[in-house]
Write a protein that holds these residues in place. Structure first.
Motif, PDB file in Angstrom:
ATOM      1  N   SER A  22       0.829  -1.217   0.000  1.00  0.00           N
ATOM      2  CA  SER A  22       0.000   0.000   0.000  1.00  0.00           C
ATOM      3  C   SER A  22       0.856   1.258   0.000  1.00  0.00           C
ATOM      4  O   SER A  22       0.508   2.255  -0.647  1.00  0.00           O
ATOM      5  N   ASN A  23       1.985   1.244   0.713  1.00  0.00           N
ATOM      6  CA  ASN A  23       2.829   2.435   0.751  1.00  0.00           C
ATOM      7  C   ASN A  23       3.401   2.748  -0.630  1.00  0.00           C
ATOM      8  O   ASN A  23       3.426   3.905  -1.066  1.00  0.00           O
ATOM      9  N   PHE A  24       3.871   1.711  -1.313  1.00  0.00           N
ATOM     10  CA  PHE A  24       4.429   1.923  -2.647  1.00  0.00           C
ATOM     11  C   PHE A  24       3.356   2.384  -3.625  1.00  0.00           C
ATOM     12  O   PHE A  24       3.569   3.295  -4.422  1.00  0.00           O
ATOM     13  N   VAL A  25       2.179   1.749  -3.547  1.00  0.00           N
ATOM     14  CA  VAL A  25       1.082   2.128  -4.447  1.00  0.00           C
ATOM     15  C   VAL A  25       0.658   3.555  -4.189  1.00  0.00           C
ATOM     16  O   VAL A  25       0.426   4.347  -5.118  1.00  0.00           O
ATOM     17  N   GLU A  26       0.578   3.940  -2.931  1.00  0.00           N
ATOM     18  CA  GLU A  26       0.153   5.304  -2.593  1.00  0.00           C
ATOM     19  C   GLU A  26       1.181   6.325  -3.047  1.00  0.00           C
ATOM     20  O   GLU A  26       0.829   7.417  -3.509  1.00  0.00           O
ATOM     21  N   SER A  27       2.489   5.973  -2.918  1.00  0.00           N
ATOM     22  CA  SER A  27       3.527   6.913  -3.353  1.00  0.00           C
ATOM     23  C   SER A  27       3.481   7.155  -4.853  1.00  0.00           C
ATOM     24  O   SER A  27       3.865   8.216  -5.336  1.00  0.00           O
ATOM     25  N   VAL A  28       2.986   6.154  -5.602  1.00  0.00           N
ATOM     26  CA  VAL A  28       2.914   6.302  -7.059  1.00  0.00           C
ATOM     27  C   VAL A  28       1.628   6.987  -7.480  1.00  0.00           C
ATOM     28  O   VAL A  28       1.623   7.943  -8.257  1.00  0.00           O
ATOM     29  N   THR A  29       0.524   6.509  -6.969  1.00  0.00           N
ATOM     30  CA  THR A  29      -0.774   7.072  -7.386  1.00  0.00           C
ATOM     31  C   THR A  29      -1.037   8.424  -6.764  1.00  0.00           C
ATOM     32  O   THR A  29      -1.661   9.289  -7.374  1.00  0.00           O
ATOM     33  N   GLY A  30      -0.553   8.633  -5.533  1.00  0.00           N
ATOM     34  CA  GLY A  30      -0.796   9.917  -4.873  1.00  0.00           C
ATOM     35  C   GLY A  30       0.197  10.971  -5.245  1.00  0.00           C
ATOM     36  O   GLY A  30      -0.040  12.159  -5.080  1.00  0.00           O
ATOM     37  N   GLY A  31       1.368  10.574  -5.789  1.00  0.00           N
ATOM     38  CA  GLY A  31       2.397  11.536  -6.154  1.00  0.00           C
ATOM     39  C   GLY A  31       3.225  11.926  -4.958  1.00  0.00           C
ATOM     40  O   GLY A  31       2.972  11.523  -3.806  1.00  0.00           O
ATOM     41  N   SER A  32       4.216  12.716  -5.199  1.00  0.00           N
ATOM     42  CA  SER A  32       5.111  13.168  -4.137  1.00  0.00           C
ATOM     43  C   SER A  32       5.669  14.522  -4.512  1.00  0.00           C
ATOM     44  O   SER A  32       5.526  14.992  -5.628  1.00  0.00           O
ATOM     45  N   GLY A  33       6.304  15.134  -3.545  1.00  0.00           N
ATOM     46  CA  GLY A  33       6.947  16.413  -3.797  1.00  0.00           C
ATOM     47  C   GLY A  33       5.967  17.574  -3.737  1.00  0.00           C
ATOM     48  O   GLY A  33       4.908  17.528  -3.098  1.00  0.00           O
ATOM     49  N   ILE A  34       6.347  18.645  -4.426  1.00  0.00           N
ATOM     50  CA  ILE A  34       5.574  19.883  -4.356  1.00  0.00           C
ATOM     51  C   ILE A  34       4.200  19.705  -4.981  1.00  0.00           C
ATOM     52  O   ILE A  34       3.188  20.187  -4.461  1.00  0.00           O
TER      53      ILE A  34
END
Length: 741
Positions: free
Chosen positions: A131-143
């Protein structure tokens, strides 16, 4: 009073227009090299703008770096092995280990960075369920993710197929695979905010790449075996069919021996030899038959019967000779002997005839027999040759069938050999890559790089600052140096007037500085300006008008300063306040309203001696405006001002007119036609060249004797930064001259 024509009324004498009309930019030769000093002067002028942009860029780079998430890079190295051996039937090819070509290395890089490889890694590590990896990809990161979170934008849910593809794309975006210089090795680098996951995924890519090569080889071998089995069966049937066709053709064409035509050729050769022998024998027999007479005689001579009869005849002849010696011819013994001799001669003759006849008959029979043998052999030879010709024709077809059968057999054996090789390789596949070093969990983040970002911000800020400085300088319309004045406006530059503070002169009144500090740089610049106006006028007694394009540009202070400079030099000077609106000059010299002034002088209500007064500090005469003109009054009406100027020319060597600005007051444009020299005052780096150009268009330039421009209130400390086109640029080198005074 004798007045020149130009002062008798409002009519103006029109002078021929000069060849180069003022107001047009002066054509200067194009420089054939880059002027670095000009660029340096631009940089020095716009240093504040440049420094502000550079500082802002560095600050933004710093803030951007702080906002960026920390990323960790894990690296794994793999070396490639190459085992040659194509899936092409060629028994002569030998498997050997050899390095890859550069093109093959590029292909391997494409395989590593393929979406299929990324999906294998996802399945290997079960990242689709993380879930963490999926969320980092689908939710995006950074600014971007932070902004979306603040706004409240939720990422949309994705189907399973699209999610896996999205994860693969995200992994490939963070993956980097490059060749290690010229070695046949690949360095796989993966970047992720989680250091443990970055090492895990990097190792998974390396392992999947190695295993995928083995799986690919095994699948290729299995596919090849199936293809080869099918093809071998087809080739076996084809080879059998082709060899059967060869044997059938041999039987049909009586080519039963292995050598096919060799026996026929031998038979024909034997017949040929026998025929030649028979023909020679026949020729000999025919010759002997034709020469049978000689042969008969020879045979008779050699006959033993004849030889015996000849021996008897010889004996009888001896006997006859003996009897003839003893007896007479009619002696019975002699007659008997003679009869015996005749009988023997008859026998010899009969025997010779018999031998000759027998020889002739035998030779004729022999010649006939050999002739028959020649004919028989010739027939046999013709039959053998016909059979050989038929066999040779059949051999053409047999040869074609043999080649087809041999080709089928060769191809069959080649595929069979390849099948055995692939079968031997099945189950023994080796990977084309092996790990040199596994990826370790990184301890320090690789991004963001504060020093690199700050350096990049500094570079970008420097470029933007330099570009902005050049753009600002290009768009700047203020006047800075004499070269700019003459280049942009086409008007002679008379000199610059410094501000008091920039040349360390105390006080705020420029004209008063001539009394307190007559040897200052300001005083010297005013004297230089006055000298510049006289360079174009041979007669030192002249009328000098001082004006400006706009109000507030220091023309009144300059007029007062020029007046005091000339008066302190011993000249007879008078300054007239011609600014009917503000009367600034009159206020500067504290002209009271209780006394008459210019208005009264123009209207004939006062005499010149009563209207003007002396400046107690310089002995210069001042003609002020003590009572304001009405809005409907004009200075030039009825020609009284023209007459006043004519009278003043007879008594003063210098007449200074403090005129109103050109753009707001129309009368100024008429007054300048009465003077000898016109000075247009502009504020240094403040007055726009477009304003001055607009003022010049309104002036009657074709009838003005001389016109020039001065830059007022120059900051001498800054002017040294603005190029070497002006004397003020060298102020630091000669400012000590003024300090010694």
């Amino acid at each position: 009073m004798n007045l020149p024509d130009r002062y008798l009324g409002n009519e103006l004498t029109v002078r021929p227009a000069p060849a180069g009309l003022p107001g047009a930019p002066i054509n200067t030769s194009t420089a054939d090299r880059l002027d670095l000093r000009l660029l340096l002067s631009i940089f020095r002028r716009r240093f504040r703008l440049f420094a502000t942009i550079v500082g802002a860029a560095v600050l933004l780079a710093f803030l951007f770096t702080l906002k960026q998430p920390k990323l960790y890079q894990a690296t794994v190295d793999v070396v490639m092995n190459k085992f040659s051996g194509e899936i092409v039937p060629d028994s002569s090819e030998v498997q050997s280990e050899s390095p890859k070509r550069s093109e093959e290395v590029d292909t391997e890089l494409k395989i590593i960075k393929s979406q299929e490889m990324a999906m294998q890694v996802i399945d290997r590590l079960a990242l689709e369920k993380d879930s963490n990896f999926v969320e980092s990809v689908t939710g995006g990161s950074g600014i971007t993710a932070s902004i979306k979170g603040l706004v409240g934008i939720e990422p949309p849910a994705l189907p399973a197929d699209n999610l896996k593809r999205r994860l693969a794309d995200a992994m490939l975006a963070a993956l980097k695979a490059d060749r290690m210089e010229t070695a046949y090795a690949i360095r796989i680098t993966y970047t992720n905010p989680d250091p443990k996951r970055s090492a895990q995924i990097a190792n998974a890519f390396a392992a999947s790449y190695s295993e995928s090569a083995v799986r690919t080889k095994r699948a290729e071998n299995e596919k090849t075996l199936a293809l080869l089995r099918t093809r071998i069966e087809e080739l076996r049937s084809q080879a059998q069919s082709d060899f059967g066709a060869v044997q059938d053709f041999r039987v049909r064409n009586n080519l039963l021996s292995a050598q096919a035509t060799q026996l026929t050729e031998q038979e024909a050769a034997a017949y040929g030899q026998q025929l030649a022998t028979a023909r020679a024998a026949a020729a000999a027999d025919r010759g002997r038959a034709n020469n049978s007479g000689g042969a008969g005689i020879a045979a008779a001579v050699n006959s033993p019967v004849i030889q015996s009869l000849r021996a008897q005849r010889a004996t009888i002849s001896v006997k006859i000779a003996d009897l003839s010696g003893r007896y007479l011819d009619d002696h019975p013994d002699l007659a008997t002997a003679r009869r015996e001799l005749a009988d023997i001669d008859g026998q010899i003759s009969a025997e010779i005839d018999r031998v000759r006849t027998g020889i002739n008959t035998g030779l004729a029979s022999s010649a006939s027999a050999t002739s028959q043998q020649v004919g028989s052999l010739q027939g046999n030879l013709s039959s053998a040759r016909a059979a050989l010709a038929a066999n040779n024709i059949a051999l053409v077809g047999l040869d074609d069938l043999n080649r087809k059968a041999q080709a089928s057999q060769t191809l069959y054996e080649s595929y069979l050999s390849r099948y055995r090789e692939v079968l031997a390789q099945s189950g023994t596949e080796r990977p084309e890559a092996r790990l040199l070093s596994s990826a370790k969990i990184p301890e320090r983040p690789s991004s963001p790089n504060m020093i690199l970002n700050l350096a990049l911000g500094l570079v970008i800020g420097t470029l933007l600052g330099a570009g902005s400085a050049i753009a600002a300088e290009t768009a700047y319309s203020g006047l800075t140096t004499g070269d700019e004045v003459e280049g942009r406006l086409g008007i002679r530059y008379l000199g610059g007037i410094p501000s008091l503070s920039s040349v360390n002169v105390e006080g705020s009144d420029p004209a008063q500085s001539f009394i307190t500090d007559p040897g200052s740089a300001y005083a010297e610049s005013v004297r230089g300006l006055l000298a510049s106006t006289r360079q174009s006028n041979a007669n030192r007694s002249h009328v000098l008008a001082i004006t400006s394009a706009l109000p507030g540009e220091g023309k009144t202070s300059l007029a007062a300063s020029i007046t005091r400079a000339a008066a302190l030099a011993g000249e007879s000077v008078i300054v007239i306040d011609c600014d009917l609106v503000r009367c600034t000059l009159s206020k500067r010299f504290n002209a009271g309203k209780s006394r008459p002034g210019l208005r009264e002088m123009i209207h004939g209500e006062a005499k010149l001696g009563d209207a003007m007064f002396k400046d107690p500090d310089s002995n210069a005469m001042i003609l002020p405006i003590t009572n304001s003109f009405s809005d409907s009054e004009r200075l030039l009406e009825k020609g009284n001002f023209h007459k006043l100027i004519a009278v003043l020319r007879e008594h003063f060597s210098l007449i200074v007119l403090d005129l109103a600005p050109v753009l707001p007051v129309a009368e100024t444009r008429e007054i300048v036609s009465l003077v000898d020299n016109v000075i247009i005052t502009t504020l240094w780096r403040k007055t726009s060249d477009t304003a001055v150009r607009a003022a010049l268009k309104l002036l009657p330039l074709h009838i003005i004797n001389d016109i020039g421009i001065t830059l007022n209130q120059i900051d001498m400390k800054k002017q040294v930064k603005f190029g070497d086109g002006d004397a003020a640029f060298y102020y630091d080198k000669y400012k000590n001259y003024y300090r010694r005074r």
